[in-house]
Every structure is written in C-alpha cells, then in structure tokens.
Design a protein around this motif. Structure first.
Motif, short mmCIF file in Angstrom:
data_model
loop_
_atom_site.label_atom_id
_atom_site.label_comp_id
_atom_site.label_asym_id
_atom_site.label_seq_id
_atom_site.Cartn_x
_atom_site.Cartn_y
_atom_site.Cartn_z
N ALA A 1 17.20 -5.19 -3.15
CA ALA A 1 15.80 -4.57 -4.09
C ALA A 1 15.60 -3.32 -3.89
O ALA A 1 15.75 -2.37 -2.53
CB ALA A 1 14.43 -5.43 -3.45
N PRO A 2 14.81 -2.51 -4.60
CA PRO A 2 14.29 -1.27 -4.48
C PRO A 2 13.05 -1.37 -3.57
O PRO A 2 12.41 -2.09 -3.38
CB PRO A 2 14.08 -1.17 -5.69
N ARG A 3 12.92 0.40 -2.90
CA ARG A 3 11.40 -0.25 -1.90
C ARG A 3 10.50 -0.54 -2.76
O ARG A 3 10.15 0.08 -3.69
CB ARG A 3 11.45 0.59 -1.13
N SER A 4 9.25 -1.54 -2.31
CA SER A 4 8.11 -1.35 -2.70
C SER A 4 7.10 -1.35 -1.87
O SER A 4 6.93 -2.14 -1.75
CB SER A 4 8.12 -2.79 -4.40
N PRO A 5 6.98 -0.49 -1.92
CA PRO A 5 5.44 -0.15 -0.43
C PRO A 5 4.33 -1.39 -0.41
O PRO A 5 3.77 -0.95 0.51
CB PRO A 5 5.53 1.11 -0.76
N GLY A 6 4.05 -1.36 -2.12
CA GLY A 6 2.99 -2.09 -1.75
C GLY A 6 2.90 -3.51 -1.68
O GLY A 6 2.26 -4.44 -1.82
N MET A 7 4.05 -3.50 -0.81
CA MET A 7 4.86 -4.63 -0.25
C MET A 7 4.54 -5.09 0.87
O MET A 7 4.83 -5.82 1.68
CB MET A 7 5.97 -5.40 -1.16
N LEU A 8 4.21 -3.65 1.62
CA LEU A 8 4.11 -3.67 2.85
C LEU A 8 3.39 -4.79 3.44
O LEU A 8 2.47 -5.23 2.74
CB LEU A 8 3.25 -2.23 3.05
N LYS A 9 4.08 -5.82 4.59
CA LYS A 9 3.30 -6.89 5.19
C LYS A 9 1.74 -6.62 5.15
O LYS A 9 0.78 -7.85 4.93
CB LYS A 9 3.48 -7.03 6.72
N SER A 10 0.87 -5.47 6.30
CA SER A 10 0.08 -5.39 5.48
C SER A 10 -0.42 -4.18 4.98
O SER A 10 -0.44 -3.15 5.00
CB SER A 10 -0.59 -4.77 7.19
N HIS A 11 -1.92 -4.83 4.38
CA HIS A 11 -2.21 -3.77 3.12
C HIS A 11 -3.52 -4.70 3.04
O HIS A 11 -3.79 -5.78 3.43
CB HIS A 11 -1.33 -3.87 1.98
N TYR A 12 -4.59 -3.92 2.02
CA TYR A 12 -5.72 -4.25 1.64
C TYR A 12 -6.41 -5.36 2.26
O TYR A 12 -7.34 -6.28 2.33
CB TYR A 12 -4.86 -5.26 0.61
N ALA A 13 -6.16 -4.20 3.80
CA ALA A 13 -7.31 -4.86 4.35
C ALA A 13 -8.02 -4.35 5.24
O ALA A 13 -8.13 -3.20 5.71
CB ALA A 13 -6.42 -4.92 6.08
N PRO A 14 -9.64 -5.40 5.46
CA PRO A 14 -10.45 -4.69 6.19
C PRO A 14 -10.12 -4.12 7.83
O PRO A 14 -8.96 -4.98 7.95
CB PRO A 14 -11.23 -6.27 6.33
N ARG A 15 -11.37 -3.88 8.63
CA ARG A 15 -11.60 -3.65 9.67
C ARG A 15 -11.35 -4.63 10.97
O ARG A 15 -11.05 -5.16 11.91
CB ARG A 15 -13.11 -2.40 9.90
N THR A 16 -12.39 -5.66 9.92
CA THR A 16 -12.21 -6.46 10.76
C THR A 16 -11.28 -7.90 10.60
O THR A 16 -10.65 -7.98 9.85
CB THR A 16 -13.75 -7.46 10.30
N PRO A 17 -10.46 -8.13 11.55
CA PRO A 17 -9.53 -9.27 11.68
C PRO A 17 -9.47 -10.52 10.63
O PRO A 17 -11.05 -10.55 11.46
CB PRO A 17 -9.52 -9.06 13.25
N LEU A 18 -8.71 -11.00 10.39
CA LEU A 18 -8.89 -12.08 9.59
C LEU A 18 -8.08 -12.59 9.50
O LEU A 18 -6.54 -12.68 9.38
CB LEU A 18 -8.43 -11.20 7.75
N VAL A 19 -8.32 -14.08 9.39
CA VAL A 19 -7.30 -14.89 9.67
C VAL A 19 -7.28 -15.93 8.75
O VAL A 19 -8.74 -16.56 8.19
CB VAL A 19 -8.00 -16.01 10.82
N LEU A 20 -6.05 -16.22 7.90
CA LEU A 20 -5.89 -17.38 6.71
C LEU A 20 -6.28 -18.52 6.57
O LEU A 20 -4.67 -18.84 7.38
CB LEU A 20 -4.76 -16.74 5.63
#
Ligand code: AMP
Ligand code: MG
Length: 337
Positions: free
Chosen positions: A221-240
């Motif tokens: 796959a070409p590099r698609s950085p929108g697929m970075l593992k951590s992204h769209y993240a609040p400062r507050t830790p989030l548990v899913l």
C-alpha cells in the motif's frame, strides 16, 4: 482571523482570498477544512505550517466541477476497469464525502502530495464549499482545520480556538452535517483499496463497484498517513470499550465511589448504566447522528480536565466503521505525549 458568513458576497471574498494565496477555513459536509490554492506553493507551505502538519502527510485537493479532476489526476493513464469504476463513483457519489486517490498530473506541486506520484481529490457537497471553490481557483487544498493529530473541527468555534490567527479568514456556516472526514479510496491499482473509512459507508461503495480491500490487508500500500495509528486524539487519554465493558467499568467505578467521563453511543446504554452524567452520541441510536456529534462531544469532553474518557464502540456498520476508526486512533497515545 476574520470571520465571514456564507452569503454569496462573503464567499466571493473568501474565493478571492484563496486566489491571492491566503488561507481560508471553510465548512464542508464532513468537517471544517483549511483551504489554500492547490497550485500555489507558498499557500501550501502555510497550510503545513498552520497545522504543524508533517510534510509527509499529503493534502486532499477539493474541486467544484467534475471536469477539474483531469487538471489534477490522470485517470486516462489507468486500465479501463479502473476508469469505469471512477466514472461510476464520481457519477453516483460526487459531490459527497468520498476522496479518490489517482495518479497525479506533473503540474500539481509535490508539496501537495508529499512527493507521492498520486494525488487525492474530492468534490464536497456543502453549498458554501462548492461556491467558495468555484469563486477561487477551482482547486483548493484543504486538510481538516485543526492542529495535526488533534480532534477534527466540526464548528467554526473549534477552528477559531485551535488555529486562531494562523488562518486569514473563516467562513462560518454552522456545524458540519456528517461530522467525520471523507472516505479515502485508492484507485491507482486493482484491487481498489479503502485507505480511510469515512463519511461514505464502505457498503455503499461495494454496492457500486464490488468488493474493495482494506488498507491493513494490502502489502504494497502507498503511504497513507491519515492512517497513522494515533490521530484525531483529545489531550485526555481515551479508552475504547464495548458496551458490556463500559457497563462493567461504570459498575466498578460506582462501587469505588468515583465517577469518570463516560461517552455513550446511545441513550439506552446510558440509562442501563445508571450513570447520572456522561455524554451520549446518538439519542436515537443511529450512526449518522452519532458521527455528526462525535468531534463536538469530544471537544467538550477534552475541556473537562478528566483523567480519562471511557468511550463506547459504535456498531460496526455504515458510519459506525468511521466512528470506531476515529475512536480507536484517539485511544492511541502519541509518541510525543
Ligand atoms: P485530511 O486532509 O487531514 O483529512 O487528511 C488527508 C488524508 O488523505 C491523508 O492523511 C492521507 O491519509 C490521505 N491522502 C491524501 N493524499 C494521498 C495520496 N496521494 N495517497 C494516499 N493517501 C492520501
Ligand atoms: Mg485531518
């Protein structure tokens, strides 16, 4: 940052600003974008700077007429089967929350595509976005109008707070309807690949062009950085958590006499949990409603100074896949944290 409304006169001002090489934040049906002329190198450089976005993360070029696609990408260089798929997708789903990755024309600056020989193009359906693009140069590079890696903006106020004077103008047309970014599809080779789940559900795409492959399964796959593992993240830790895990967590917290920041997918789960407060993404339990409120609710929750946000997974169908993708990446800690 100067505020504009979505009147025709203001959109003409915004379009001219883009022609002049300035940066304009504007609403689309997905999230607010930070727009600059896609063919102007200094405007492109300012987008990266304003967002503190690494240069390896390519931009999406927004257009307001299907024909402009051929000024940016080379669909005629592709095998006929892919050309046919592009035609079906653009005819049926454009304008809309779908980004197509195609071979790039040499005229498109390398800065826009981070040096890749492919380019991402989208035709948004928001009326203010369409007019603004048409009044500008017709090809507007516009990533989400937020600092790199942070929650996306779905309201003008988010952009103001996050980017302030790094942007010349902001067009305020109220909250974004869809609330999650576009679906990104790679059409440069077979099989067609889903690079980022988003506002156009996978099911809809597959009903038009057949089975598509997930990014994770692809080996080259070409590099698609929108697929970075951590992204769209609040400062507050989030548990899913799954619904059951969240209910269990709340029961444990209650026994320990503490309450935390809970994000429920639906009202029914909140009622069942007995939690007195907490945020609910969807009153009616639907994924479209949940997607529309996702980032706004996360912005609010990030302002609570909570130790941690416990968030419930969405059902993995329709826009639920995009919601879970964003929440799961929001739950990964950034390397610099
Ligand atoms: P944003 O504009 O913030 O929604 O992010 C745009 C995303 O689109 C990037 O992070 C990539 O994941 C994807 N993208 C843009 N251009 C390309 C490209 N040429 N090839 C693959 N993915 C791309
Ligand atoms: Mg973004």
């Amino acid at each position: 940052m100067k505020r504009l409304s979505s009147t025709d006169a203001d959109l003409r001002t915004a379009g001219k600003a883009i022609k002049d090489g300035l940066l304009v934040a504007f609403p689309t049906e997905t999230v607010y974008g930070l727009g600059g002329d896609g063919f102007n190198r200094s405007a492109l450089a300012r987008i990266f700077q304003a967002k503190r976005r690494p240069r390896f993360d390519p931009l999406i070029i927004h257009i307001a007429e299907i024909d402009t696609l051929d000024r940016i990408g080379c669909r005629d260089a592709l095998p006929r089967s892919l050309q046919e798929k592009i035609t079906v997708l653009t005819k049926t789903l454009w304008p809309g929350p779908l980004t197509l990755v195609l071979p790039k024309r040499p005229e498109v600056p390398d800065l826009a595509t981070s040096g890749l020989n492919t380019v991402a193009v989208r035709f948004p359906s928001h009326p203010a976005a369409m007019k603004l693009i048409a009044y500008s140069t017709g090809a507007v590079a516009a990533p989400s109008a937020n600092p790199f890696g942070y929650l996306s903006p779905t309201r003008a106020e988010h952009v103001e707070k996050l980017l302030g004077d790094a942007v010349d103008f902001i067009v305020d047309a109220g909250p974004a309807d869809i609330g999650v970014e576009s679906t990104v599809l790679d059409l440069t080779q077979e099989p067609v690949r889903l690079l980022r789940p988003g506002g156009t559900p996978r099911e809809k795409i597959e009903s038009l062009i057949g089975k598509i492959e997930s990014r994770e399964k692809a080996t080259d796959a070409p590099r698609s950085p929108g697929m970075l593992k951590s992204h769209y993240a609040p400062r507050t830790p989030l548990v899913l958590l799954t619904r059951e895990q969240l209910l269990e967590q709340i029961a444990v917290d209650r026994d320990a006499g503490r309450s935390r920041a809970y994000l429920f997918f639906d009202q029914e789960t909140r009622e069942e949990s007995g939690a007195v407060d907490g945020f609910v993404l969807s009153r009616g339990g639907g994924c479209a409603e949940a997607a529309a409120s996702l980032f706004d609710v996360l912005h609010q929750m990030d302002g609570l100074s909570a130790d941690c946000i416990y968030a419930q997974r969405a059902p993995e169908r329709g826009l639920g896949a995009a919601i879970n993708d964003r929440l799961s990446r929001a739950s990964m800690r950034r390397e610099d944290d």
